[in-house]
Design a protein around this motif. Sequence first.
Motif, PDB file in Angstrom:
ATOM      1  N   GLU A   1       0.816  -1.200   0.000  1.00 19.83           N
ATOM      2  CA  GLU A   1       0.000   0.000   0.000  1.00 19.83           C
ATOM      3  C   GLU A   1       0.860   1.265   0.000  1.00 19.83           C
ATOM      4  O   GLU A   1       0.418   2.320  -0.449  1.00 19.83           O
ATOM      5  CB  GLU A   1      -0.964   0.007   1.195  1.00 19.83           C
ATOM      6  N   ARG A   2       2.098   1.145   0.477  1.00 20.93           N
ATOM      7  CA  ARG A   2       3.061   2.246   0.392  1.00 20.93           C
ATOM      8  C   ARG A   2       4.438   1.685   0.704  1.00 20.93           C
ATOM      9  O   ARG A   2       4.560   0.598   1.264  1.00 20.93           O
ATOM     10  CB  ARG A   2       2.711   3.375   1.366  1.00 20.93           C
ATOM     11  N   ARG A   3       5.479   2.397   0.336  1.00 22.60           N
ATOM     12  CA  ARG A   3       6.836   1.964   0.692  1.00 22.60           C
ATOM     13  C   ARG A   3       7.079   2.350   2.146  1.00 22.60           C
ATOM     14  O   ARG A   3       7.041   3.524   2.513  1.00 22.60           O
ATOM     15  CB  ARG A   3       7.855   2.631  -0.241  1.00 22.60           C
ATOM     16  N   ASN A   4       7.321   1.366   2.989  1.00 21.71           N
ATOM     17  CA  ASN A   4       7.411   1.636   4.416  1.00 21.71           C
ATOM     18  C   ASN A   4       8.265   0.582   5.092  1.00 21.71           C
ATOM     19  O   ASN A   4       8.182  -0.612   4.758  1.00 21.71           O
ATOM     20  CB  ASN A   4       6.009   1.650   5.036  1.00 21.71           C
TER      21      ASN A   4
ATOM     22  N   THR B   1       4.266  -0.716  -5.761  1.00 26.66           N
ATOM     23  CA  THR B   1       3.615   0.132  -4.767  1.00 26.66           C
ATOM     24  C   THR B   1       2.349   0.727  -5.369  1.00 26.66           C
ATOM     25  O   THR B   1       2.303   1.030  -6.562  1.00 26.66           O
ATOM     26  CB  THR B   1       4.572   1.257  -4.317  1.00 26.66           C
TER      27      THR B   1
ATOM     28  N   GLU C   1       1.037  13.381   3.568  1.00 27.28           N
ATOM     29  CA  GLU C   1       2.276  14.099   3.275  1.00 27.28           C
ATOM     30  C   GLU C   1       2.280  15.528   3.843  1.00 27.28           C
ATOM     31  O   GLU C   1       3.338  16.142   3.967  1.00 27.28           O
ATOM     32  CB  GLU C   1       2.523  14.133   1.760  1.00 27.28           C
TER      33      GLU C   1
END
Length: 363
Positions: A43-46, A72, A180
């Motif tokens: 769902e996101r780069r984490n 992603t 963000e």
Amino acid sequence: MNKKLIWLAIFLIAVSGLVLTKYMLTKDSEPEKKIPVVRVLEERRNILFLPHYLAMELGFFAEQNIDVQLKTVPPGETAHNILDEGKADVIIAGPGQVILADPIKGVNSPKAFAEITQKDGSFFIARETNENFQWTDVKNRTIISGYPTEDTSLILEYILRQHEIAPNWHCNVIENLPIELRPGAFKSGSGSFIVVDEPNATLLENQQMGKVVASLGNDAGNMPAAVYMANPQYLDSKTTVVQGLVNGLHKTQQWMMYHSVEEMANLVADYFPDYERDLLIAIIKRYKNIDLWSDNPIIDKVSYDNLYTAIESSGELVNKSSYSKAVTNHYAQRAVRTVHYVPEDKQKPKPGLNWRYIKSLFS
């Protein structure tokens, strides 16, 4: 007689040559055995998904004879929708909003089949340093949080209610900022507290804009915060591939017990090109300190029920998915039984006539 033997030898050589020639000509034309591809969508780069990145870099998925292709979620889309459209096989996401808070989708409702993190990875930052922070300190203050249906926001509300604090009654919660923009709003003076995950928690501290005073994961208790999910049809039709994915994950979970955060940071540095090495190490260390990552892929019922209760108490629960409907531990349990990793230098010497074993008898 000798002539007959000579002609027989010539005949055998000729036949062997023809057979060899046919083999050489057909060898390259034979179709190569294809390695199954698994389209995994995060769902996101984490760094929350660190075990998956490590498994890719360590070759643990390749050992299982699967080709894991990671992408992603593009801006403006959701992992759940992409999975539902058949553009991904497996998603890495929080099961809260994807499984529990989405409308019922019948047979297409995804199932969680392996746990990556066993608690939420967000931190609560206070603008004013308070060594003896209590949740009651948020009364009459403003908190910058996520959208109302985000897993982290639901967990924050759950914690507040456990301390008899009603969100937007005893305290003001800002819930309309994109992810963000939240750190910037806090740095500009909005809010007394903010909920963020890494790297923003460490960056805000380094910039002396605030201090981490609580871990939402620790305060809310164990929950399957990040998991592998897939549609039931995929799980039923690709059992070997799914098992390989879970096996690779579990081997990584064991690998992480024996290796340093520096080694982990080195392996995944390319996934986070904007992070300095010291920042990456600090983040991994902070997450290890709160025992974020699961040591096995089994999704515990008590943990699931804790997440379910958190979302139900928020009033956002739409799809009342029971544990048996939302989770399958078939692949995780098999991985725990069959996949074992111990570094060679940590292995017990095997009995027999070998120097390591004889030496161990006198040590």
